[in-house]
Design a protein around this motif. Structure first.
Motif, mmCIF file in Angstrom:
data_model
loop_
_atom_site.group_PDB
_atom_site.id
_atom_site.type_symbol
_atom_site.label_atom_id
_atom_site.label_comp_id
_atom_site.label_asym_id
_atom_site.label_seq_id
_atom_site.Cartn_x
_atom_site.Cartn_y
_atom_site.Cartn_z
ATOM 1 N N ILE A 83 0.630 -1.122 -0.172
ATOM 2 C CA ILE A 83 0.084 0.157 -0.012
ATOM 3 C C ILE A 83 0.627 0.989 -0.035
ATOM 4 O O ILE A 83 0.862 2.022 -0.706
ATOM 5 N N HIS A 84 2.378 1.339 0.197
ATOM 6 C CA HIS A 84 2.896 2.489 0.542
ATOM 7 C C HIS A 84 3.275 2.934 -1.299
ATOM 8 O O HIS A 84 3.637 4.127 -1.054
ATOM 9 N N HIS A 85 2.972 1.696 -1.879
ATOM 10 C CA HIS A 85 4.460 2.370 -3.149
ATOM 11 C C HIS A 85 2.408 2.345 -4.152
ATOM 12 O O HIS A 85 2.325 2.964 -5.627
ATOM 13 N N TYR A 113 12.881 -2.398 0.406
ATOM 14 C CA TYR A 113 12.091 -1.542 0.924
ATOM 15 C C TYR A 113 13.518 -1.696 1.610
ATOM 16 O O TYR A 113 14.152 -2.610 1.642
ATOM 17 N N GLY A 114 13.658 -0.532 2.757
ATOM 18 C CA GLY A 114 14.841 -0.610 3.830
ATOM 19 C C GLY A 114 15.521 -0.013 3.068
ATOM 20 O O GLY A 114 16.107 -0.653 2.596
ATOM 21 N N ASN A 140 11.077 9.702 -0.257
ATOM 22 C CA ASN A 140 10.925 10.824 0.692
ATOM 23 C C ASN A 140 12.656 11.259 1.050
ATOM 24 O O ASN A 140 13.089 12.624 1.093
ATOM 25 N N PHE A 141 13.527 10.358 1.075
ATOM 26 C CA PHE A 141 14.616 11.578 1.860
ATOM 27 C C PHE A 141 16.112 10.939 0.961
ATOM 28 O O PHE A 141 16.252 9.650 1.048
ATOM 29 N N LYS A 165 11.723 12.288 -3.920
ATOM 30 C CA LYS A 165 10.991 13.796 -3.180
ATOM 31 C C LYS A 165 12.314 15.375 -3.169
ATOM 32 O O LYS A 165 11.773 15.197 -4.095
ATOM 33 N N ARG A 188 7.472 9.337 -2.793
ATOM 34 C CA ARG A 188 6.018 8.878 -1.996
ATOM 35 C C ARG A 188 4.689 9.649 -2.095
ATOM 36 O O ARG A 188 5.019 10.720 -0.921
ATOM 37 N N MET A 190 0.252 9.649 -1.251
ATOM 38 C CA MET A 190 -0.995 8.573 -1.041
ATOM 39 C C MET A 190 -2.021 9.066 -1.637
ATOM 40 O O MET A 190 -3.542 8.748 -0.974
ATOM 41 N N GLY B 15 11.721 16.195 3.764
ATOM 42 C CA GLY B 15 11.227 15.303 3.750
ATOM 43 C C GLY B 15 9.629 16.101 4.138
ATOM 44 O O GLY B 15 8.724 14.146 4.340
ATOM 45 N N SER B 18 6.334 15.708 2.172
ATOM 46 C CA SER B 18 5.886 14.622 1.749
ATOM 47 C C SER B 18 5.114 13.853 3.028
ATOM 48 O O SER B 18 4.232 13.524 2.669
ATOM 49 N N TYR B 19 5.530 13.606 4.431
ATOM 50 C CA TYR B 19 4.912 13.297 5.541
ATOM 51 C C TYR B 19 3.863 13.682 5.888
ATOM 52 O O TYR B 19 2.822 13.176 6.646
ATOM 53 N N ILE B 22 1.091 12.928 3.045
ATOM 54 C CA ILE B 22 1.209 11.201 3.530
ATOM 55 C C ILE B 22 -0.124 10.876 4.432
ATOM 56 O O ILE B 22 -0.775 10.417 4.389
ATOM 57 N N ASP B 25 -3.065 12.361 3.528
ATOM 58 C CA ASP B 25 -4.081 11.802 2.797
ATOM 59 C C ASP B 25 -4.831 10.639 3.405
ATOM 60 O O ASP B 25 -5.754 10.042 3.350
ATOM 61 N N VAL B 26 -3.809 9.179 4.464
ATOM 62 C CA VAL B 26 -3.831 8.625 4.982
ATOM 63 C C VAL B 26 -4.893 8.508 5.987
ATOM 64 O O VAL B 26 -5.989 7.746 5.784
ATOM 65 N N ILE B 43 10.425 11.392 12.707
ATOM 66 C CA ILE B 43 11.113 10.260 11.524
ATOM 67 C C ILE B 43 13.013 11.217 11.499
ATOM 68 O O ILE B 43 13.200 12.221 11.289
ATOM 69 N N LEU B 147 0.643 2.673 10.191
ATOM 70 C CA LEU B 147 1.653 1.283 9.646
ATOM 71 C C LEU B 147 2.091 2.362 8.321
ATOM 72 O O LEU B 147 2.940 1.408 7.550
ATOM 73 N N SER B 148 1.105 2.893 7.454
ATOM 74 C CA SER B 148 0.764 3.278 6.247
ATOM 75 C C SER B 148 1.456 4.367 6.081
ATOM 76 O O SER B 148 2.415 4.820 5.226
ATOM 77 N N ILE B 149 1.683 5.141 7.234
ATOM 78 C CA ILE B 149 2.461 6.705 7.286
ATOM 79 C C ILE B 149 3.631 5.846 7.263
ATOM 80 O O ILE B 149 4.794 6.948 6.971
ATOM 81 N N ALA B 150 4.227 5.311 7.927
ATOM 82 C CA ALA B 150 5.413 5.199 8.212
ATOM 83 C C ALA B 150 6.034 4.357 7.089
ATOM 84 O O ALA B 150 5.462 3.531 6.165
ATOM 85 N N PRO B 151 7.514 4.639 7.134
ATOM 86 C CA PRO B 151 8.602 4.290 5.818
ATOM 87 C C PRO B 151 7.778 2.140 5.879
ATOM 88 O O PRO B 151 8.015 1.908 6.633
ATOM 89 N N GLU B 152 8.034 2.140 4.752
ATOM 90 C CA GLU B 152 7.613 0.662 4.529
ATOM 91 C C GLU B 152 9.284 -0.626 5.202
ATOM 92 O O GLU B 152 7.986 -1.529 6.266
ATOM 93 N N GLY B 153 10.090 0.557 5.759
ATOM 94 C CA GLY B 153 11.480 -0.415 5.718
ATOM 95 C C GLY B 153 11.102 -0.952 7.050
ATOM 96 O O GLY B 153 11.675 -2.141 7.392
ATOM 97 N N ARG B 155 10.373 -2.097 9.948
ATOM 98 C CA ARG B 155 9.376 -3.711 10.325
ATOM 99 C C ARG B 155 9.262 -4.032 11.590
ATOM 100 O O ARG B 155 9.083 -4.666 12.383
#
Lengths: 312, 194
Positions: A83-85, A113-114, A140-141, A165, A188, A190, B15, B18-19, B22, B25-26, B43, B147-153, B155
Motif C-alpha cells: 500500500i506504501h507504493h 524496501y528499507g 522522500n529522504f 522527493k 512517495r 498517497m 522530507g 511529503s510526510y 502522506i 491523505d492516510v 522521523i 503503518l501506512s504512514i511509516a516508511p515501509e522498511g 519492520r
C-alpha cells in the motif's frame, strides 16, 4: 526513410483504411486497441507522410499525435507492491507513460524496501535488464535514496531513471556513480496525481525517459542494428500466425533493439529463428533468440550490423 | 485539517512536507481526522526511526444492548427484539460466551431468545450489557493508518494505547534503548503527559 512514432486515434469505422495506408507507406502498426467505437493505433510511420495520414484520417474523425515512447518497453520498479507504493505513485506513472505509447511493466521488488536491507534477486535483475530502461521510484529522504540505490542498481545494465522527493539537482549530486536520468519532486505520496503541478511532474518523468532513450538510440545508431525491430515483428506475424491468437494486449512487444514474443520458448524458438526476413536471411542470423525470464516468453535481441555484416 | 496539534519533524527537512501530505491523505482515507485531537510524528532517516505520539478526541460511547434491542423477560426465557442488525454478531458472541450456545436461539432474523433457567438465571440487568467498544476498532484503524504512514522498511514495530493516548514506534533496526524517554519528550512537546 526515418520512421517516427505516432498515435492515431479515431473511429472504428473504416480504420482498416488507415492500417493499409500505414503499411503501404512502409510504416508499422505496433499496437492496436479497439475501445468501444474508438480505435487507437500506436505506429511507426515515415516522417514525411504524417500530413498524408492526417489528411486521410480527418474525414474519419482521426487525430494524429506524436508519441515518443512508441516501440519501447519500460520497467517501472517500486521497492514493493504494498500500500506504501501502490496504486500511487507507481500505477500513476506506469499508466501515464503507457498513454504516450510505451509498453510499461510494473516490477515490485520482493525486498526492495528499507535502506539497510534493500536488495534485488537475480531474477528481478534479469527481468529489469530485458527492458529498454528502468524507472526507479524511490521515496522522500535523500539519505535513504543514496543508501538504497547502491544495492538496487547492482547488476542493472539498462539505463536507470531515478525518481524521488529531493530535487533533481540534489539527486544528481548525491548519486555516485551517476545514473542515466533523474527526476526530483516525485517521491512517495498517497493520492492520485490529478493537480496541474503533479501532472507536470509526470510530464517531467516522460521527458527524462525520452531523453535517456534518445541517447540510447544515438548510441545504437553509431553501429546500426542488423534489422528493425518493427520489421521483425511483421515477419513473425506473417510466418508464425499462432502469435495472432495470443490474447495479450501486445503479443509481440517491440523494444528499441529487440522484441518480446509472447509464445512459449520451448515450442516456438526454432520457428522464430528460422523465420525468413529476406532471401536466405533468417531472424536467427541477425538476432539472438533467447528464453525470457518473464514467463516462458521468447526474447529476441537484434545484433548490430558490425557483428553480422547484414542490414535488412 | 481539524487536528489541534499536527506536527511532523525530521532532521532531513526536505522530507517533512511529503510526510505531512502522506499523513493527511492516510488519515482522510481512513476517516480518522475527526477522531484524532493531537498527532506528533518524528522521523529520523539516519538511525532510522519513526515515532508517532498522539491523543484521540472524544471517544465514541460503549454500545450497550439497550441501544439497539428491546429486552422482555418471560417465564422460562428472555426475548430480545433486535432493532438494528449492525451489532448482532457481536451480541451473539457475547451471549454464547456468557450463557452457552445451547441456551441461545435465534428463531428469526430480528429476535434472539435466551433460556432462563432457575439455577442459571439470566442477568436481570441484561439491558446494560456492553456489546462492543467502538474505540477498539478505532485504535485498530489508527494503528493500520500509522503503518501506512511509516516508511515501509521499518519492520520492527511497537505500539501502545490507553485511555485516549497512543504511541507507535517503528524502525529498520532494533528500537533504541531510550525509546520511552523519546516518547515522553514528544508527549511533552505536544502539551501532554504520558
Amino acid at each position: 526513410m526515418i520512421l517516427v512514432p505516432i498515435t492515431y486515434k479515431g473511429g472504428v469505422y473504416r480504420h482498416d483504411e488507415i492500417i493499409d495506408l500505414i503499411a503501404d507507406l512502409g510504416g508499422y502498426v505496433i499496437q492496436k486497441h479497439v475501445l468501444a467505437t474508438e480505435v487507437v493505433l500506436l505506429c511507426l510511420v515515415p516522417r514525411d507522410d504524417i500530413p498524408l495520414i492526417e489528411r486521410v484520417g480527418k474525414p474519419l474523425g482521426g487525430e494524429v499525435e506524436r508519441s515518443p515512447l512508441v516501440g519501447t518497453e519500460i520497467a517501472v520498479v517500486t521497492p514493493s507492491l504494498s500500500i506504501h507504493h501502490l496504486p500511487h505513485p507507481a500505477c500513476d506513472i506506469a499508466e501515464y507513460i503507457r498513454r504516450l505509447g510505451a509498453k510499461s511493466n510494473m516490477i515490485g521488488l520482493a525486498r526492495g524496501y528499507g535502506k539497510r536491507v534493500a536488495q534485488t534477486s537475480a531474477e528481478e535483475r534479469e527481468i529489469i535488464n530485458e527492458h529498454d530502461c528502468a524507472v526507479f521510484l524511490l521515496g522522500n529522504f535523500e539519505h535513504c535514496i543514496v543508501r538504497k540505490m547502491e544495492a538496487l542498481r547492482r547488476g542493472i545494465d539498462v539505463p536507470i531513471v531515478l525518481t524521488g522527493k529531493p530535487s533533481t539537482e540534489v539527486l544528481r549530486t548525491a548519486i555516485d556513480p551517476p545514473v542515466a536520468g533523474y527526476v526530483g519532486d516525485v517521491g512517495r505520496f498517497m493520492h492520485r496525481t490529478k493537480e496541474a503541478d503533479e501532472l507536470s511532474r509526470l510530464d517531467a518523468i516522460v521527458a527524462e525517459i525520452v531523453r535517456v532513450l534518445d541517447e540510447r538510440r544515438e548510441e545504437i545508431a553509431k553501429d546500426p542494428l542488423s534489422g528493425s525491430p518493427a520489421r521483425l515483428m511483421t515477419v513473425i506475424q506473417e510466418q508464425i500466425p499462432e502469435v495472432l491468437a495470443v490474447t495479450s494486449p501486445t503479443p509481440i512487444t517491440v523494444q528499441i533493439a529487440g522484441l518480446r514474443v509472447k509464445l512459449p520458448y520451448a515450442e516456438f524458438a526454432d520457428r522464430v529463428r528460422s523465420a525468413e526476413i529476406e532471401e536466405g536471411i533468417t531472424i536467427g542470423r541477425i538476432a539472438d533468440v533467447l528464453p525470457s525470464r518473464m514467463r516462458d516468453y521468447i526474447l529476441v535481441r537484434i545484433k548490430p550490423s558490425s557483428e553480422t555484416d547484414i542490414v535488412v | 485539517m481539524p487536528i489541534d496539534h499536527f506536527v511532523i519533524e525530521s532532521p532531513e527537512a526536505g522530507g517533512v512536507q511529503s510526510y505531512i501530505d502522506i499523513a493527511n491523505d492516510v488519515l482522510l482515507d481512513h476517516t480518522l481526522v475527526k477522531a484524532i485531537a493531537k498527532l506528533h510524528i518524528w522521523i529520523d532517516p539516519e538511525y532510522p526511526i519513526f515515532i508517532a505520539v498522539g491523543k484521540l478526541g472524544r471517544l465514541p460511547p460503549l454500545v450497550r444492548l439497550r441501544d439497539f434491542a428491546e429486552v422482555t423477560f418471560e417465564p422460562g426465557k428472555v426475548k430480545l427484539g433486535i432493532n438494528e442488525e449492525t451489532h448482532l454478531a457481536a451480541l451473539l458472541n457475547r451471549l454464547w460466551e456468557t450463557y452457552g450456545k445451547n441456551r441461545v436461539e435465534q428463531p428469526d432474523r430480528w429476535s434472539v431468545e435466551i433460556a432462563d433457567e432457575p439455577d442459571l438465571p439470566v442477568d436481570r440487568n441484561l439491558e446494560e450489557l456492553v456489546v462492543t467498544d467502538p474505540t477498539e476498532g478505532l485504535v485498530r484503524d489508527l494503528i493500520y493508518a500509522l503503518l501506512s504512514i511509516a516508511p515501509e522498511g521499518f519492520r520492527v514495530r511497537e505500539y501502545w494505547y490507553d485511555d485516549g493516548k497512543f504511541w507507535f514506534a517503528a524502525s529498520e533496526n532494533t528500537l533504541p534503548d531510550d525509546l520511552s524517554g523519546r516518547i515522553r519528550a514528544l508527549f511533552e512537546r505536544m502539551g501532554e503527559q504520558l
